[in-house]
Design a protein around this motif. Structure first.
Motif, PDB file in Angstrom:
ATOM      1  N   TRP A   2       4.951-119.076  14.914  1.00 62.34           N
ATOM      2  CA  TRP A   2       3.959-118.816  15.942  1.00 62.34           C
ATOM      3  C   TRP A   2       2.627-118.453  15.310  1.00 62.34           C
ATOM      4  O   TRP A   2       2.500-118.413  14.087  1.00 62.34           O
ATOM      5  N   GLU A   3       1.624-118.233  16.128  1.00 56.67           N
ATOM      6  CA  GLU A   3       0.292-117.880  15.661  1.00 56.67           C
ATOM      7  C   GLU A   3      -0.278-116.799  16.574  1.00 56.67           C
ATOM      8  O   GLU A   3       0.155-116.637  17.714  1.00 56.67           O
ATOM      9  N   HIS A   4      -1.212-116.046  16.073  1.00 56.98           N
ATOM     10  CA  HIS A   4      -1.879-115.070  16.935  1.00 56.98           C
ATOM     11  C   HIS A   4      -3.272-114.760  16.411  1.00 56.98           C
ATOM     12  O   HIS A   4      -3.638-115.117  15.284  1.00 56.98           O
ATOM     13  N   GLY A   5      -4.055-114.105  17.258  1.00 61.91           N
ATOM     14  CA  GLY A   5      -5.430-113.761  16.905  1.00 61.91           C
ATOM     15  C   GLY A   5      -5.542-112.327  16.427  1.00 61.91           C
ATOM     16  O   GLY A   5      -4.582-111.728  15.938  1.00 61.91           O
ATOM     17  N   TYR A   6      -6.752-111.772  16.610  1.00 64.60           N
ATOM     18  CA  TYR A   6      -7.011-110.400  16.175  1.00 64.60           C
ATOM     19  C   TYR A   6      -8.013-109.768  17.132  1.00 64.60           C
ATOM     20  O   TYR A   6      -9.016-110.396  17.467  1.00 64.60           O
ATOM     21  N   PRO A   7      -7.732-108.552  17.630  1.00 63.63           N
ATOM     22  CA  PRO A   7      -6.525-107.739  17.386  1.00 63.63           C
ATOM     23  C   PRO A   7      -5.315-108.289  18.142  1.00 63.63           C
ATOM     24  O   PRO A   7      -5.459-109.116  19.041  1.00 63.63           O
ATOM     25  N   TYR A   8      -4.133-107.802  17.764  1.00 66.54           N
ATOM     26  CA  TYR A   8      -2.892-108.261  18.389  1.00 66.54           C
ATOM     27  C   TYR A   8      -1.858-107.152  18.268  1.00 66.54           C
ATOM     28  O   TYR A   8      -1.943-106.300  17.369  1.00 66.54           O
ATOM     29  N   ARG A   9      -0.861-107.151  19.167  1.00 66.66           N
ATOM     30  CA  ARG A   9       0.094-106.038  19.254  1.00 66.66           C
ATOM     31  C   ARG A   9       0.910-105.833  17.979  1.00 66.66           C
ATOM     32  O   ARG A   9       1.344-104.707  17.693  1.00 66.66           O
ATOM     33  N   THR A  10       1.164-106.894  17.204  1.00 64.16           N
ATOM     34  CA  THR A  10       1.987-106.740  15.994  1.00 64.16           C
ATOM     35  C   THR A  10       1.163-106.298  14.787  1.00 64.16           C
ATOM     36  O   THR A  10       1.723-106.100  13.711  1.00 64.16           O
ATOM     37  N   ILE A  11      -0.149-106.167  14.961  1.00 63.49           N
ATOM     38  CA  ILE A  11      -0.984-105.758  13.831  1.00 63.49           C
ATOM     39  C   ILE A  11      -0.946-104.239  13.749  1.00 63.49           C
ATOM     40  O   ILE A  11      -1.760-103.526  14.344  1.00 63.49           O
ATOM     41  N   ARG A  12       0.046-103.771  13.036  1.00 62.73           N
ATOM     42  CA  ARG A  12       0.265-102.346  12.802  1.00 62.73           C
ATOM     43  C   ARG A  12       1.208-102.235  11.604  1.00 62.73           C
ATOM     44  O   ARG A  12       1.782-103.241  11.169  1.00 62.73           O
TER      45      ARG A  12
ATOM     46  N   HIS B  47       4.727-103.847   6.242  1.00 60.31           N
ATOM     47  CA  HIS B  47       3.556-104.658   5.927  1.00 60.31           C
ATOM     48  C   HIS B  47       2.551-104.619   7.079  1.00 60.31           C
ATOM     49  O   HIS B  47       2.896-104.283   8.208  1.00 60.31           O
ATOM     50  N   ASN B  48       1.310-105.006   6.762  1.00 66.93           N
ATOM     51  CA  ASN B  48       0.259-105.076   7.773  1.00 66.93           C
ATOM     52  C   ASN B  48      -0.965-105.754   7.176  1.00 66.93           C
ATOM     53  O   ASN B  48      -1.242-105.613   5.979  1.00 66.93           O
ATOM     54  N   TRP B  49      -1.702-106.516   8.004  1.00 68.39           N
ATOM     55  CA  TRP B  49      -2.957-107.146   7.617  1.00 68.39           C
ATOM     56  C   TRP B  49      -4.048-106.634   8.561  1.00 68.39           C
ATOM     57  O   TRP B  49      -3.939-106.792   9.777  1.00 68.39           O
ATOM     58  N   VAL B  50      -5.079-106.009   8.023  1.00 69.87           N
ATOM     59  CA  VAL B  50      -6.157-105.444   8.832  1.00 69.87           C
ATOM     60  C   VAL B  50      -7.452-106.198   8.528  1.00 69.87           C
ATOM     61  O   VAL B  50      -7.975-106.121   7.410  1.00 69.87           O
ATOM     62  N   SER B  51      -7.967-106.916   9.519  1.00 68.16           N
ATOM     63  CA  SER B  51      -9.179-107.715   9.325  1.00 68.16           C
ATOM     64  C   SER B  51     -10.437-106.858   9.409  1.00 68.16           C
ATOM     65  O   SER B  51     -10.511-105.893  10.170  1.00 68.16           O
TER      66      SER B  51
END
Length: 324
Positions: free
Chosen positions: A20-30, A72-76
């Protein structure tokens, strides 16, 4: 370091892995973890990423494979209030899926070293990212055997990478494996939703007392054992309600509930509506797509039958159908 949240990865019943794909911010970005492997490809933005005790910088083309239970986490780095429609592609697959792949296809044993290294997180070189990107994109819409063949081809590209950089320290990897016993319990729940699931049995599977298991389970999932099981069963019910015309009673028992009234109560608590209302609204949503297609078709028919001289009139020239 703050305690990571558990992400519940839901793979469709008719698929072996999730893409799948998602944008930013998004619920799994934590800061989070899950029992599944995850391949993560950044397509937009730059920022900082965190894998175990590793902190690094990322940009477009950044490709990382994260192993089971490794936080893990990616913070833009974007301005406050700014949204990115499409930031990254994600593929998630279970340990059990890979075990079955290796059992069915001995050639897949080549991937075992890659999977072992992923328990510390792996960053790949630019050439591997470039090779993998079109396969990743194709997987978003692929179906059937093509989907499986693309997965294996992508896996082969990862195995043959010229450069693989391990991210988290061995100590971090070992600390994340402290959740392994719990992940076995979570995996067991996912595979046995239709069976009677008792917290005492799962505690025994995890090698813990019931009280210790209960505390650990709540800490990692954010909810009590029964609530977690009911949540997974409701999500399974939603898939069944969308997939076929089975009666509500059949769906109730097939997803693990033992009486309809409790099923209806739990479903309403989770979704804000009854199972029958959920199915009706989803059918309405599906019909709206058909209406849109019919409307577009009718519009095209009207354009194709318009008198030629109108299309050539200066005032209407901009409205002329292509080819007129």
């Amino acid at each position: 370091m703050m305690r990571p949240d558990l992400e519940v990865v839901e793979v469709r019943r008719d698929e072996s892995f999730k893409v799948w794909e998602h944008g930013y911010p998004y619920r799994t970005i934590r800061w989070h973890f899950h029992p599944e492997f995850e391949l993560h490809l950044i397509v937009a933005t730059r920022g900082k990423y965190f894998v175990g005790d590793h902190i690094g910088s990322f940009g477009p083309g950044h490709l990382v494979l994260v192993g089971p239970n490794l936080p893990h986490n990616w913070v833009s780095d974007v301005a406050e209030g700014e949204t990115i429609e499409r930031r990254n592609l994600v593929m998630q697959f279970s340990q059990d899926f890979m075990r079955r792949c290796i059992e069915a296809f001995p050639e897949c044993k080549e991937a075992q070293g890659l999977l072992d290294d992923a328990r510390r997180g792996i960053a790949f070189d630019e050439a591997t990212s470039v090779a993998v990107a079109p396969l990743f994109e194709a997987l978003l819409t692929a179906r059937g055997i093509r989907r499986t063949s693309l997965f294996l081809l992508l896996l082969e590209r990862l195995c043959s990478a010229a450069q693989r950089t391990l991210l988290a320290s061995p100590a971090s990897s070992q600390s994340s494996s402290a959740s392994t016993r719990l992940s076995h319990a979570l995996s067991y729940i996912g595979k046995n939703l239709t069976s009677a699931l008792r917290e005492s049995d799962l505690a025994q599977l995890a090698g813990q007392s019931v009280s210790a298991f209960s505390r650990a389970f709540h800490r990692h999932t954010g909810m009590p054992f029964v609530q977690y099981v009911n949540r997974l069963r409701i999500e399974a019910a939603c898939q069944m309600l969308l997939a076929d015309d089975a009666r509500i009673t059949e769906v109730c028992f097939q997803c693990g509930f033992n009486n309809v009234s409790n099923f209806n109560r739990q479903f309403r608590a989770a979704k804000g509506m009854s199972p029958s209302e959920f199915r009706s609204l989803q059918r309405l949503n599906a019909r709206s797509g058909d209406v849109a297609v019919d409307a577009a078709s009718n519009s095209a028919d009207v354009c194709s039958t318009a008198p030629p001289h109108r299309a050539r009139h200066p005032a209407n020239a901009a409205l002329a159908p292509p080819g007129n």
